[in-house]
Scaffold this active site. Structure first.
Site, PDB file in Angstrom:
ATOM      1  N   GLY A 137      51.215  44.829   6.616  1.00 29.11           N
ATOM      2  CA  GLY A 137      50.457  44.892   7.901  1.00 29.11           C
ATOM      3  C   GLY A 137      51.683  45.227   9.040  1.00 29.11           C
ATOM      4  O   GLY A 137      52.724  45.024   8.734  1.00 29.11           O
ATOM      5  N   SER A 139      53.705  45.133  12.496  1.00 23.78           N
ATOM      6  CA  SER A 139      54.625  43.940  13.157  1.00 23.78           C
ATOM      7  C   SER A 139      53.748  43.297  14.077  1.00 23.78           C
ATOM      8  O   SER A 139      52.666  43.800  14.882  1.00 23.78           O
ATOM      9  CB  SER A 139      55.712  44.683  13.971  1.00 23.78           C
ATOM     10  OG  SER A 139      56.335  43.474  14.485  1.00 23.78           O
ATOM     11  N   GLY A 140      53.634  42.034  14.095  1.00 20.57           N
ATOM     12  CA  GLY A 140      52.815  41.099  15.073  1.00 20.57           C
ATOM     13  C   GLY A 140      51.423  40.781  14.378  1.00 20.57           C
ATOM     14  O   GLY A 140      50.621  40.252  14.896  1.00 20.57           O
ATOM     15  N   SER A 141      51.081  41.408  13.064  1.00 16.92           N
ATOM     16  CA  SER A 141      49.582  41.096  12.602  1.00 16.92           C
ATOM     17  C   SER A 141      49.503  39.937  12.050  1.00 16.92           C
ATOM     18  O   SER A 141      48.357  39.611  11.855  1.00 16.92           O
ATOM     19  CB  SER A 141      49.544  42.297  11.500  1.00 16.92           C
ATOM     20  OG  SER A 141      50.523  42.190  10.441  1.00 16.92           O
ATOM     21  N   GLY A 142      50.583  38.914  11.771  1.00 16.45           N
ATOM     22  CA  GLY A 142      50.455  37.660  11.142  1.00 16.45           C
ATOM     23  C   GLY A 142      50.883  37.336   9.817  1.00 16.45           C
ATOM     24  O   GLY A 142      50.813  36.318   9.214  1.00 16.45           O
ATOM     25  N   LYS A 143      51.770  38.301   9.502  1.00 18.29           N
ATOM     26  CA  LYS A 143      52.339  38.169   7.977  1.00 18.29           C
ATOM     27  C   LYS A 143      53.228  36.767   7.809  1.00 18.29           C
ATOM     28  O   LYS A 143      52.890  36.199   7.081  1.00 18.29           O
ATOM     29  CB  LYS A 143      53.078  39.295   7.493  1.00 18.29           C
ATOM     30  CG  LYS A 143      52.526  40.642   7.632  1.00 18.29           C
ATOM     31  CD  LYS A 143      53.469  41.793   7.169  1.00 18.29           C
ATOM     32  CE  LYS A 143      54.502  42.195   8.093  1.00 18.29           C
ATOM     33  NZ  LYS A 143      54.433  42.251   9.614  1.00 18.29           N
ATOM     34  N   SER A 144      54.195  36.756   8.824  1.00 15.05           N
ATOM     35  CA  SER A 144      54.878  35.668   8.712  1.00 15.05           C
ATOM     36  C   SER A 144      54.101  34.345   8.953  1.00 15.05           C
ATOM     37  O   SER A 144      54.754  33.206   8.143  1.00 15.05           O
ATOM     38  CB  SER A 144      56.338  35.787   9.744  1.00 15.05           C
ATOM     39  OG  SER A 144      56.876  36.867   9.281  1.00 15.05           O
ATOM     40  N   SER A 203      56.023  46.966   4.797  1.00 15.21           N
ATOM     41  CA  SER A 203      55.759  47.920   3.835  1.00 15.21           C
ATOM     42  C   SER A 203      54.615  48.962   4.039  1.00 15.21           C
ATOM     43  O   SER A 203      53.563  48.958   3.261  1.00 15.21           O
ATOM     44  CB  SER A 203      55.488  47.083   2.506  1.00 15.21           C
ATOM     45  OG  SER A 203      54.699  46.196   2.727  1.00 15.21           O
TER      46      SER A 203
END
Ligand SMILES: Nc1ncnc2c1ncn2[C@@H]1O[C@H](COP(=O)(O)OS(=O)(=O)O)[C@@H](OP(=O)(O)O)[C@H]1O
Ligand SMILES: Nc1ncnc2c1ncn2[C@@H]1O[C@H](COP(=O)(O)OP(=O)(O)O)[C@@H](O)[C@H]1O
EC number: 2.7.1.25
Length: 196
Positions: A34, A36-41, A108
Site C-alpha cells: 500500500g 506510504s502512510g496507508s498504515g502498513k507499519s 511494493s
C-alpha cells in the site's frame, strides 16, 4: 536470470516440517502492500504483537528498516524497487522455510514484483494484504512530511505522486485504515494465519 555456474545445491539440511514441528506453527508470509502512510507499519507492529501473544513466532521486515541495511544501496527507481522486492522475497523464502510467520511492510507498488514474490515464496504461503487507504487520506496524514516534499518536487519517483501504485487484483484481504479500527483489522489479518 543466469543460472549460477560451478555451484551445486547442498542438500540434506533439516527441512521446513522439522522447524514447523519445533515451533508448533505453519510458516507463511503476510505481505502488506500500500501507499506510504496507508498504515502498513502500524498494522505490522500490532499484528506481530497479537501473534506473539498467541505464542506465534512472527518476524517483521519493514521497508524503511531494510533500506537502512540489506538494501541500503537501492534507490526508488523502478529498477531498484524491483531489486528491493526480489531480495526481500528471497529472505521471506528462507524464513518461511524455517517455520516463521513473516510480516512484510513494503510499498511494493508493482504488480509483477508481487506476483514474482508469490512464486518465490510459494502460492500457499503467500497472503497478500492490500492496505487500501486512499491517496487523499495518506496525503492528509503525511506522517513523515514526504508527500509535501514530493509535491514540491523535492523527492522524485514518489509513489502516488510521481510514480504509479498498481493495486492488487485479488488480495487475500483489503484494509482501508480510514474506515476500520486497528483492532478489527488485526483480527482479520490474524485470521489468515493457519490455526489462529
Ligand atoms: N520516492 C519514494 N517513494 C516512496 N517512499 C519513499 C520514497 N522516498 C523515501 N520513501 C520512504 O521509503 C519507504 C518505502 O520503502 P519501500 O522499500 O517500502 O518501497 S518499495 O517497496 O521499494 O516501493 C516509505 O516508507 P512508508 O511510508 O512506511 O511506506 C517512505 O518513508
Ligand atoms: N486503523 C488504522 N490502522 C493503521 N494506521 C492508522 C489507523 N488509523 C490511523 N492510522 C494512522 O495512520 C498512520 C499510518 O502510518 P504508517 O503505519 O507509518 O504507514 P505506512 O507504514 O504504510 O507508511 C499512522 O500515523 C497511524 O497512527
Amino acid at each position: 536470470m543466469q543460472k549460477p555456474e560451478n555451484i551445486v545445491w547442498e542438500k540434506d539440511y533439516l527441512s521446513r516440517p522439522d522447524f514447523e514441528d519445533l515451533l508448533g506453527q505453519k510458516g507463511c508470509v503476510l505481505w502488506f502492500t500500500g501507499l506510504s502512510g496507508s498504515g502498513k507499519s502500524t498494522l505490522a507492529k500490532a499484528t506481530q504483537k497479537a501473534l506473539h501473544q498467541l505464542g506465534r513466532y512472527a518476524i517483521v521486515l519493514d521497508g524503511d528498516n531494510i533500506r537502512h541495511g540489506l538494501n541500503k544501496n537501492l534507490t526508488f527507481s523502478e529498477e531498484d524497487r524491483n531489486e528491493n522486492i526480489r531480495r526481500v522475497s528471497e529472505v521471506c523464502k528462507l524464513l518461511v522455510n524455517h517455520g516463521a510467520i513473516v510480516i512484510t511492510a513494503f510499498i511494493s507498488p508493482f504488480r509483477q514484483d508481487r506476483i514474482n514474490a508469490k512464486a518465490v515464496i510459494g502460492q500457499e504461503s503467500f497472503k497478500e494484504v492490500f492496505v487500501s487507504t486512499p491517496l487523499a487520506v495518506c496525503i492528509e496524514r503525511d506522517v513523515k512530511g514526504l508527500y509535501a516534499k514530493a509535491q514540491r518536487g523535492e523527492i522524485k519517483n514518489f509513489t502516488g505522486i510521481s510514480q504509479p501504485y498498481e493495486e492488487p487484483l485479488m488480495p487475500a484481504l483489503s484494509i482501508n485504515t480510514s474506515e476500520e479500527h486497528l483492532e478489527a483489522s488485526v483480527g482479520r489479518i490474524v485470521g489468515l494465519v493457519s490455526g489462529s
